[in-house]
Motif scaffolding. Structure first.
Motif, mmCIF file in Angstrom:
data_model
loop_
_atom_site.group_PDB
_atom_site.id
_atom_site.type_symbol
_atom_site.label_atom_id
_atom_site.label_comp_id
_atom_site.label_asym_id
_atom_site.label_seq_id
_atom_site.Cartn_x
_atom_site.Cartn_y
_atom_site.Cartn_z
ATOM 1 N N ALA A 145 0.850 -1.187 0.000
ATOM 2 C CA ALA A 145 0.000 0.000 0.000
ATOM 3 C C ALA A 145 0.886 1.238 0.000
ATOM 4 N N ALA A 146 0.469 2.263 -0.722
ATOM 5 C CA ALA A 146 1.218 3.511 -0.792
ATOM 6 C C ALA A 146 1.182 4.201 0.564
ATOM 7 N N PRO A 147 2.308 4.796 0.983
ATOM 8 C CA PRO A 147 2.295 5.500 2.263
ATOM 9 C C PRO A 147 1.392 6.723 2.191
ATOM 10 N N ALA A 148 0.836 7.074 3.290
ATOM 11 C CA ALA A 148 -0.070 8.224 3.344
ATOM 12 C C ALA A 148 0.728 9.495 3.084
ATOM 13 N N ALA A 149 0.174 10.396 2.274
ATOM 14 C CA ALA A 149 0.825 11.662 1.969
ATOM 15 C C ALA A 149 0.756 12.549 3.203
ATOM 16 N N ALA A 150 1.947 12.851 3.758
ATOM 17 C CA ALA A 150 1.986 13.622 4.998
ATOM 18 C C ALA A 150 1.777 15.102 4.690
ATOM 19 N N ALA A 151 2.823 15.827 4.498
ATOM 20 C CA ALA A 151 2.721 17.253 4.216
ATOM 21 C C ALA A 151 3.552 17.516 2.969
#
Length: 111
Positions: free
Chosen positions: A10-16
């Motif tokens: 799964a793609a990592p969550a887009a932080a900032a």
């Protein structure tokens, strides 16, 4: 049999993403700042000093021409001047060809 199935991660969550862009441009900005203070600013200062020296030339000043020839200014013009390098020998040069003004008494013409 011996090969297991491969599953996509799964793609990592887009932080900032805004801070990532800022940190990626920071080295480029720092490089231009350093370039300005190390190369551009000193060159501009040197050009300004040379321009002031050229504008302050007067008759009788002892100068060095770009080719290394020393002489005394005999005549001044708007863009050209005559430099006496020996008794009765004058060279006509552009003002920009003067690279240094010597202290009075440094130059003694050959007779």
């Amino acid at each position: 049999m011996f090969i297991s199935n491969a599953f996509a991660q799964a793609a990592p969550a887009a932080a900032a993403s805004g801070t990532d862009t800022l940190f990626s441009l920071l080295p480029l900005v720092l490089m231009f700042v350093v370039l300005y203070f190390i190369m551009i600013r000193p060159q501009m200062k040197k050009q300004k000093e040379h321009k002031a020296m050229i504008e302050a030339l007067a008759k009788g000043d002892e100068v060095v021409i770009a080719g290394g020839v020393m002489g005394r200014i005999a005549k001044l013009g708007d863009s050209y001047l005559h430099v006496e390098v020996s008794s009765g020998v004058e060279l006509q040069v552009q003002r920009g060809a003067i690279i240094q003004v010597l202290p009075k008494g440094t130059y003694s013409p050959v007779k």
